[in-house]
Motif scaffolding. Structure first.
Motif, PDB file in Angstrom:
ATOM      1  N   LEU A  17       0.794  -1.269  -0.035  1.00  0.00           N
ATOM      2  CA  LEU A  17       0.011   0.006   0.022  1.00  0.00           C
ATOM      3  C   LEU A  17       0.944   1.377   0.072  1.00  0.00           C
ATOM      4  CD1 LEU A  17      -3.102  -0.887   2.420  1.00  0.00           C
ATOM      5  CD2 LEU A  17      -3.242  -0.311  -0.281  1.00  0.00           C
ATOM      6  N   SER A  18       1.819   1.426   0.686  1.00  0.00           N
ATOM      7  CA  SER A  18       2.929   2.303   0.987  1.00  0.00           C
ATOM      8  C   SER A  18       3.576   2.588  -0.567  1.00  0.00           C
ATOM      9  CB  SER A  18       4.173   2.108   1.664  1.00  0.00           C
ATOM     10  OG  SER A  18       3.664   2.100   3.048  1.00  0.00           O
ATOM     11  N   ASP A  19       3.663   1.703  -1.190  1.00  0.00           N
ATOM     12  CA  ASP A  19       4.472   1.727  -2.793  1.00  0.00           C
ATOM     13  C   ASP A  19       3.202   2.394  -3.684  1.00  0.00           C
ATOM     14  OD1 ASP A  19       6.674   0.699  -1.744  1.00  0.00           O
ATOM     15  OD2 ASP A  19       6.255  -1.497  -2.690  1.00  0.00           O
ATOM     16  N   ALA A  20       2.070   1.889  -3.362  1.00  0.00           N
ATOM     17  CA  ALA A  20       0.690   2.304  -4.374  1.00  0.00           C
ATOM     18  C   ALA A  20       0.377   3.730  -3.838  1.00  0.00           C
ATOM     19  CB  ALA A  20      -0.499   1.403  -4.065  1.00  0.00           C
ATOM     20  N   VAL A  21       0.514   4.234  -2.499  1.00  0.00           N
ATOM     21  CA  VAL A  21       0.325   5.489  -2.563  1.00  0.00           C
ATOM     22  C   VAL A  21       1.633   6.313  -3.135  1.00  0.00           C
ATOM     23  CG1 VAL A  21       0.447   7.213  -0.534  1.00  0.00           C
ATOM     24  CG2 VAL A  21      -0.992   5.182  -0.302  1.00  0.00           C
ATOM     25  N   GLU A  22       2.623   6.148  -3.064  1.00  0.00           N
ATOM     26  CA  GLU A  22       3.698   6.764  -3.634  1.00  0.00           C
ATOM     27  C   GLU A  22       3.601   6.924  -5.110  1.00  0.00           C
ATOM     28  OE1 GLU A  22       7.722   5.671  -2.195  1.00  0.00           O
ATOM     29  OE2 GLU A  22       7.115   5.335  -0.344  1.00  0.00           O
ATOM     30  N   ALA A  23       3.312   5.683  -5.881  1.00  0.00           N
ATOM     31  CA  ALA A  23       2.918   5.717  -7.367  1.00  0.00           C
ATOM     32  C   ALA A  23       1.739   6.610  -7.667  1.00  0.00           C
ATOM     33  CB  ALA A  23       2.698   4.394  -7.532  1.00  0.00           C
ATOM     34  N   ALA A  24       0.637   6.546  -6.730  1.00  0.00           N
ATOM     35  CA  ALA A  24      -0.583   7.452  -7.072  1.00  0.00           C
ATOM     36  C   ALA A  24      -0.260   8.760  -7.027  1.00  0.00           C
ATOM     37  CB  ALA A  24      -1.740   6.833  -6.322  1.00  0.00           C
ATOM     38  N   GLN A  25       0.603   9.154  -5.890  1.00  0.00           N
ATOM     39  CA  GLN A  25       0.903  10.695  -5.561  1.00  0.00           C
ATOM     40  C   GLN A  25       1.665  11.140  -6.804  1.00  0.00           C
ATOM     41  OE1 GLN A  25       2.414  10.419  -1.538  1.00  0.00           O
ATOM     42  NE2 GLN A  25       0.717  11.100  -0.913  1.00  0.00           N
ATOM     43  N   ARG A  26       2.615  10.230  -7.658  1.00  0.00           N
ATOM     44  CA  ARG A  26       3.401  10.695  -8.314  1.00  0.00           C
ATOM     45  C   ARG A  26       2.647  10.849  -9.851  1.00  0.00           C
ATOM     46  NH1 ARG A  26       7.291   7.201  -6.331  1.00  0.00           N
ATOM     47  NH2 ARG A  26       6.624   5.608  -7.751  1.00  0.00           N
ATOM     48  N   SER A  27       1.540  10.291  -9.913  1.00  0.00           N
ATOM     49  CA  SER A  27       0.614  10.060 -11.056  1.00  0.00           C
ATOM     50  C   SER A  27      -0.333  11.437 -11.066  1.00  0.00           C
ATOM     51  CB  SER A  27      -0.066   8.708 -11.326  1.00  0.00           C
ATOM     52  OG  SER A  27      -1.066   8.931 -12.396  1.00  0.00           O
ATOM     53  N   PRO A  28      -0.216  12.252 -12.154  1.00  0.00           N
ATOM     54  CA  PRO A  28      -1.206  13.436 -12.271  1.00  0.00           C
ATOM     55  C   PRO A  28      -2.671  12.947 -12.472  1.00  0.00           C
ATOM     56  CG  PRO A  28       0.107  13.472 -14.021  1.00  0.00           C
ATOM     57  CD  PRO A  28       0.603  12.188 -13.178  1.00  0.00           C
ATOM     58  N   ALA A  29      -2.917  11.616 -13.068  1.00  0.00           N
ATOM     59  CA  ALA A  29      -4.206  11.358 -13.414  1.00  0.00           C
ATOM     60  C   ALA A  29      -5.072  10.511 -12.133  1.00  0.00           C
ATOM     61  CB  ALA A  29      -4.042  10.251 -14.336  1.00  0.00           C
ATOM     62  N   THR A  30      -4.323  10.374 -11.040  1.00  0.00           N
ATOM     63  CA  THR A  30      -4.802   9.756  -9.801  1.00  0.00           C
ATOM     64  C   THR A  30      -5.784  10.618  -9.149  1.00  0.00           C
ATOM     65  OG1 THR A  30      -2.830   8.234  -9.752  1.00  0.00           O
ATOM     66  CG2 THR A  30      -4.649   8.304  -7.645  1.00  0.00           C
TER      67      THR A  30
END
Length: 55
Positions: A17-30
């Motif tokens: 989940l930590s990895d998913a949150v970081e990836a989502a925060q980097r993605s402007p589409a999230t």
């Protein structure tokens, strides 16, 4: 399932989940709501890990 293996599995889910949150925060589409939902799941896992580790 033993307590230690259950805790290990919860920690692995928390890290994912930590990895998913970081990836989502980097993605402007999230969507911010999606990020908030992931963070809430992460917090719930952390609380369960803490509860089981102390008890």
């Amino acid at each position: 399932m033993s307590l230690s293996s259950h805790l290990q599995e919860l920690r692995k889910k928390h890290q994912n989940l930590s990895d998913a949150v970081e990836a989502a925060q980097r993605s402007p589409a999230t969507d911010d709501l999606e990020i908030a939902h992931l963070k809430k799941q992460k917090l719930q896992l952390k609380e369960e890990i803490s509860r089981l580790s102390v008890g």
